[in-house]
Design an enzyme around this catalytic site. Structure first.
Site, PDB file in Angstrom:
ATOM      1  N   CYS A 114       0.804  -1.221   0.000  1.00  0.00           N
ATOM      2  CA  CYS A 114       0.000   0.000   0.000  1.00  0.00           C
ATOM      3  C   CYS A 114       0.836   1.270   0.000  1.00  0.00           C
ATOM      4  O   CYS A 114       0.279   2.376  -0.011  1.00  0.00           O
ATOM      5  CB  CYS A 114      -0.956  -0.013   1.189  1.00  0.00           C
ATOM      6  SG  CYS A 114      -2.040  -1.454   1.186  1.00  0.00           S
ATOM      7  N   HIS A 150      -1.920   8.344   6.307  1.00  0.00           N
ATOM      8  CA  HIS A 150      -2.261   7.060   5.672  1.00  0.00           C
ATOM      9  C   HIS A 150      -3.672   6.656   6.097  1.00  0.00           C
ATOM     10  O   HIS A 150      -4.463   6.205   5.275  1.00  0.00           O
ATOM     11  CB  HIS A 150      -1.236   6.008   6.086  1.00  0.00           C
ATOM     12  CG  HIS A 150      -1.350   4.717   5.351  1.00  0.00           C
ATOM     13  ND1 HIS A 150      -1.250   4.613   3.983  1.00  0.00           N
ATOM     14  CD2 HIS A 150      -1.549   3.442   5.803  1.00  0.00           C
ATOM     15  CE1 HIS A 150      -1.385   3.347   3.621  1.00  0.00           C
ATOM     16  NE2 HIS A 150      -1.565   2.618   4.697  1.00  0.00           N
ATOM     17  N   GLU A 206      -0.238   5.453  13.817  1.00  0.00           N
ATOM     18  CA  GLU A 206      -0.052   6.752  13.170  1.00  0.00           C
ATOM     19  C   GLU A 206      -0.430   7.903  14.108  1.00  0.00           C
ATOM     20  O   GLU A 206       0.181   8.977  14.052  1.00  0.00           O
ATOM     21  CB  GLU A 206      -0.866   6.817  11.880  1.00  0.00           C
ATOM     22  CG  GLU A 206      -0.419   7.931  10.964  1.00  0.00           C
ATOM     23  CD  GLU A 206      -1.010   7.826   9.569  1.00  0.00           C
ATOM     24  OE1 GLU A 206      -0.552   8.566   8.683  1.00  0.00           O
ATOM     25  OE2 GLU A 206      -1.940   7.022   9.350  1.00  0.00           O
ATOM     26  N   LYS A 231      -8.856   8.290   2.782  1.00  0.00           N
ATOM     27  CA  LYS A 231      -9.482   6.971   2.685  1.00  0.00           C
ATOM     28  C   LYS A 231     -10.892   6.948   3.283  1.00  0.00           C
ATOM     29  O   LYS A 231     -11.658   6.028   2.996  1.00  0.00           O
ATOM     30  CB  LYS A 231      -8.596   5.916   3.357  1.00  0.00           C
ATOM     31  CG  LYS A 231      -7.285   5.660   2.622  1.00  0.00           C
ATOM     32  CD  LYS A 231      -6.451   4.591   3.304  1.00  0.00           C
ATOM     33  CE  LYS A 231      -5.136   4.357   2.590  1.00  0.00           C
ATOM     34  NZ  LYS A 231      -4.194   5.492   2.718  1.00  0.00           N
ATOM     35  N   HIS A 275      -9.695   2.425   0.652  1.00  0.00           N
ATOM     36  CA  HIS A 275      -8.272   2.102   0.564  1.00  0.00           C
ATOM     37  C   HIS A 275      -7.988   1.561  -0.825  1.00  0.00           C
ATOM     38  O   HIS A 275      -8.357   0.431  -1.155  1.00  0.00           O
ATOM     39  CB  HIS A 275      -7.904   1.075   1.626  1.00  0.00           C
ATOM     40  CG  HIS A 275      -6.422   0.958   1.860  1.00  0.00           C
ATOM     41  ND1 HIS A 275      -5.495   1.418   0.959  1.00  0.00           N
ATOM     42  CD2 HIS A 275      -5.708   0.431   2.901  1.00  0.00           C
ATOM     43  CE1 HIS A 275      -4.274   1.181   1.413  1.00  0.00           C
ATOM     44  NE2 HIS A 275      -4.373   0.592   2.593  1.00  0.00           N
ATOM     45  N   PHE A 278       1.896  -3.350   3.922  1.00  0.00           N
ATOM     46  CA  PHE A 278       2.225  -4.679   4.430  1.00  0.00           C
ATOM     47  C   PHE A 278       3.679  -4.986   4.061  1.00  0.00           C
ATOM     48  O   PHE A 278       4.160  -4.620   2.994  1.00  0.00           O
ATOM     49  CB  PHE A 278       1.320  -5.736   3.800  1.00  0.00           C
ATOM     50  CG  PHE A 278      -0.075  -5.790   4.375  1.00  0.00           C
ATOM     51  CD1 PHE A 278      -0.454  -5.012   5.446  1.00  0.00           C
ATOM     52  CD2 PHE A 278      -1.017  -6.658   3.832  1.00  0.00           C
ATOM     53  CE1 PHE A 278      -1.733  -5.067   5.977  1.00  0.00           C
ATOM     54  CE2 PHE A 278      -2.301  -6.735   4.345  1.00  0.00           C
ATOM     55  CZ  PHE A 278      -2.660  -5.936   5.419  1.00  0.00           C
TER      56      PHE A 278
END
Length: 440
Positions: free
Chosen positions: A195, A335, A346, A364, A369, A428
């Site tokens: 991502c 993010h 975060e 998002k 996402h 990831f």
């Protein structure tokens, strides 16, 4: 002999000059580009669930309304909703006979790339293609094509498998097709950092300009994996929201009751050039990319390092390259996945590194996402925030209740003169990327 001696002297002088230039480049501070100056963002292109061009995307993002809806292709699954791109006929937008050989993620990338190049004022028929690069992050590739052909093989045998399966499914197909369409004959790369791929692509593009390999780079990310197999796989991991009763409220970055992300699809591309080159050709600089930091958690295949140390290293490197202290940052494009682990990490990162509480947004909540496309889409959003002096709100968020009090923008857009901004991307595998942008 005299002519040979003169040639030898000139060649030696050229070699010494070239070596001197290389040495100066090697010893220059990181973040100072080949030939001096910064990287200019001269073009933007974007195709998202909130809109299939810059203006509709920005309006959708500033509305603060989620685009999530139930999808027919996901009917009967535990998670039957997502954020699809609905507002464009991709086949018509791509046009031509080559469209039949492209998977959906490639079409998304190509439309966004064409938009970005046109916005930058470039004509691919007139540029030196050998000096133009393409860097396009894709996480998965043509998984729907792969699944379809696996069924064909099982049901009807080998002759039913498409001879185009391989070029349609491989993740680098998007970079290759964009390069073909644009006549870009410089480096064509397809970084895969889950991502964070779109943001990694922008960072790599900056390196290509820094090294002098390219004069123009078209960079970004694309992803389209809204298939039953992939959605089910993420659901089985526990990564997706299960708010099937109200999909529009499901993606809620930084909310106390968040329960997972909502799958999206899309693409975004930026045209990047050295600032001095953009100025020399009379191009319009929309923002400056002044830092790009990357790091790896080396902690877990899917979970972020809880205290955010790995992510912090990426952000600090971006700040170092930009020549900023944390207190210089006006705005953070987070993010913000709406998952328990990412948003907690975060929140800790932003709260500890930026105690002066810069404004925070998280796209998002609106577009879902978009996986490999997310970092590029959010880079576009960051550039638009710098340009418009407007911070979009986070969808479905009233207040932040985690350990640190963040200044999240909620309910409606906030007018703010933003001079400096950082965009976070995490993936990831522990991949972390931070991009630092400054208003032009």
């Amino acid at each position: 002999m005299s002519q040979l001696a003169d040639e030898s002297t000139r060649a030696t002088s050229r070699d010494r000059a070239a070596e001197s230039a290389r040495a100066a480049h090697r010893t220059a501070p990181r973040g100072v580009l080949h030939g001096g100056g910064a990287v200019a963002v001269t073009g933007l292109g974007v195709v998202t669930p909130a809109g299939a061009d810059e203006h509709s995307f920005w309006a959708g993002l500033c509305s603060g309304r989620s685009t999530a809806r139930r999808c027919d292709e996901l009917t009967g699954l535990p998670v039957d909703f997502a954020c699809p791109v609905d507002s464009i006929d991709l086949d018509a937008a791509v046009g031509g006979r080559s469209v039949w050989r492209m998977a959906r993620f490639v079409k998304l990338a190509l439309v966004a790339a064409r938009q970005a190049v046109a916005d930058a004022g470039h004509d691919p028929a007139r540029w030196d293609g050998g000096r133009v690069g393409v860097v396009l992050g894709v996480g998965v590739g043509g998984v729907s094509v792969l699944v379809d052909n696996a069924r064909r093989l099982a049901d009807d045998g080998p002759d039913a498998v498409s001879p185009l399966l391989v070029p349609m499914m491989i993740p680098n197909a998007a970079a290759g097709e964009v390069a073909i369409a644009l006549g870009a004959r410089g480096p064509s790369l397809a970084p895969v950092t889950a991502c964070a791929s779109g943001a990694t692509a922008i960072s790599v593009a900056r390196d290509l300009l820094d090294s002098g390999q390219c004069d123009i780079v078209v960079a970004g990310g694309a992803e389209s994996v809204l298939t039953p197999l992939v959605v089910t796989a993420f659901a089985r991991m526990g990564a997706l929201s299960t708010r099937s009763g109200d999909p529009a409220s499901a993606s809620r970055p930084f909310a106390a009751d968040r329960d997972g992300f909502v799958m999206g699809e899309g693409a975004a591309m930026l045209v990047l050039e050295r600032e001095k080159d953009a100025t020399a050709r009379g191009g319009h600089t929309r923002a400056l990319l002044v830092g790009a930091g990357s790091s790896t958690d080396a902690y877990h295949p899917t979970a972020p390092e809880p205290d955010g140390r790995g992510a912090r290293r990426a952000v600090e490197e971006a700040l170092r390259q930009a020549g900023w202290t944390p207190g210089d940052v006006d705005h953070v494009n987070a993010h913000g996945t709406s998952t328990l682990l990412n948003d907690a990490m975060e929140t800790a990162l932003i709260g500890s590194l930026f105690p002066h509480a810069p404004t925070v947004t998280a796209p998002k909540g609106v577009v879902g996402h978009t996986l490999a496309a997310a970092g590029a889409i959010e880079a576009v959003a960051t550039v638009l925030t710098l340009e418009h002096g407007l911070v979009p709100p986070i969808a479905n968020l009233d207040s932040v209740t985690d350990a640190f009090e963040l200044d999240c923008v909620v309910k409606e857009p906030r007018h703010q003169s933003v001079e400096t901004a950082v965009s976070h991307s995490f993936g990831f595998g522990g991949h972390n990327v931070a991009l630092a942008f400054r208003r032009a």
